[in-house]
Design a protein around this motif. Structure first.
Motif, mmCIF file in Angstrom:
data_model
loop_
_atom_site.group_PDB
_atom_site.id
_atom_site.type_symbol
_atom_site.label_atom_id
_atom_site.label_comp_id
_atom_site.label_asym_id
_atom_site.label_seq_id
_atom_site.Cartn_x
_atom_site.Cartn_y
_atom_site.Cartn_z
ATOM 1 N N ASP A 23 0.750 -1.454 0.052
ATOM 2 C CA ASP A 23 -0.094 -0.067 -0.051
ATOM 3 C C ASP A 23 0.880 1.499 0.109
ATOM 4 O O ASP A 23 0.474 2.302 -0.217
ATOM 5 C CB ASP A 23 -1.065 -0.138 1.114
ATOM 6 N N SER A 24 2.196 1.202 -0.018
ATOM 7 C CA SER A 24 3.029 2.418 0.006
ATOM 8 C C SER A 24 3.468 2.700 -1.373
ATOM 9 O O SER A 24 3.530 3.884 -1.668
ATOM 10 C CB SER A 24 4.350 2.220 0.731
ATOM 11 N N ASN A 27 -1.484 0.369 -3.767
ATOM 12 C CA ASN A 27 -3.036 0.295 -3.161
ATOM 13 C C ASN A 27 -3.496 1.348 -2.334
ATOM 14 O O ASN A 27 -4.661 1.249 -2.213
ATOM 15 C CB ASN A 27 -3.145 -1.036 -2.552
ATOM 16 N N HIS A 28 -2.781 2.331 -2.137
ATOM 17 C CA HIS A 28 -3.406 3.066 -1.294
ATOM 18 C C HIS A 28 -2.523 4.612 -1.437
ATOM 19 O O HIS A 28 -2.997 5.778 -2.051
ATOM 20 C CB HIS A 28 -3.456 2.933 0.255
ATOM 21 N N GLN A 29 -1.169 4.520 -1.269
ATOM 22 C CA GLN A 29 -0.340 5.486 -1.716
ATOM 23 C C GLN A 29 0.362 5.011 -3.115
ATOM 24 O O GLN A 29 0.419 3.881 -3.354
ATOM 25 C CB GLN A 29 0.977 5.732 -0.942
ATOM 26 N N LEU A 30 0.514 5.849 -4.090
ATOM 27 C CA LEU A 30 0.931 5.531 -5.469
ATOM 28 C C LEU A 30 2.368 6.222 -5.652
ATOM 29 O O LEU A 30 2.374 7.489 -5.639
ATOM 30 C CB LEU A 30 -0.270 5.970 -6.445
#
Lengths: 188, 188
Positions: A23-24, A27-30
């Motif tokens: 997610d880094s 999936n959350h931060q791109l």
């Protein structure tokens, strides 16, 4: 793709030897530069195909797909996940998410898929293949053609890739994971 | 932004003189070249700001945000919409969607916002400002700073833009709609 594998090794976190959290950057931060590089890599791998459109699923498939669409110069359609009723204007399919342990109805407005379309399907993860198969189902309903399936991270120890290949689809995954062990990621 | 206004005029569809559907290039099917141009325009308008991160909401904010992030060279975080319980690891806020007529809890993992962050908020639509205010709330919870709010389509006849400006935020909208009349879009 080495850049992606390095990113997974340094920033991915493994839970219970089956779940990988990225997610880094996915999936959350791109990470926009990585998304561009991955979009370009999909464009390169499928350059022989007469792609007219890219189909993905909200939300984590959108960033890499828009970069592939930019490079190939075709529109991107993202299927929506719905739990509510769907009208007759939409193609829909069921897709179970391994990561989220829930079933979604995925939908695409009929006006955005045409029988002449040559579709490149792109998604972030391939585990059991449910999401990709749902997208394939929708393309088939439209009478369009799947020319390939591009995956960011394939968990090769789960049956999705094998299932899709047995059905005759070309699957190109940017990182293929053979196993997790003691919190580490082992690539194929 | 003329390119966007032309696209709205030719492809947007107005319902009940209050709802604008732009699902052929922004909300369901995406035009990658237009997304890049819009991302570059946000980068240009906010070039004086020391932006460290872009914050948006899934799903329609992601494509334009990743292009802005690519141009400015900063990460993009997309808030997730949840209906289920949220753990203590997340900042959360409530946001009512005018378009969808539903309230979502929007969440951001605490590890992706830092008190030193200078945040550019980007979203696809600004009507009553609920989503943007939810994102502002989350940035404030993190102790970070909002340096500006970039909007693709502002419905200037609804109170969102005014509310945000009264709170002291700089709002830059790529298309500002004064009214709808007889199915037509009238820009400011």
């Amino acid at each position: 793709m080495e850049l992606l594998k390095n990113k997974i090794q340094t920033e991915g976190r493994v839970f219970n030897d089956s779940l990988l959290k990225v997610d880094s950057f996915l999936n959350h931060q791109l990470d926009p530069q990585l998304m561009l590089k991955m979009g370009e890599e999909f464009a390169k791998r499928f350059q022989a195909e007469p792609i007219t459109k890219i189909l993905t699923i909200e939300a984590s498939g959108i960033a890499v797909s828009i970069m592939a669409g930019l490079t190939i110069n075709v529109p991107v359609v993202f299927a929506r996940k719905k739990k509510s009723a769907v009208t007759n204007d939409f193609y829909c399919a069921q897709a179970y998410s391994f990561t989220k342990q829930e079933t979604n109805t995925i939908t695409v407005d009929k006006k955005f898929l045409d029988p002449t379309d040559k579709i490149l399907i792109i998604d972030d993860f391939l585990a059991n293949g449910e999401a990709a198969l749902g997208l394939v189902d929708i393309v088939n309903q439209a009478g369009a053609t799947v020319v390939g399936i591009g995956i960011v991270i394939e968990k090769s120890f789960q049956p999705g890739a094998k299932k899709l290949k047995e059905l005759g689809y070309r699957v190109e995954s940017l990182a293929r994971i053979a196993s997790f062990s003691n919190g580490n990621v082992n690539f194929l």
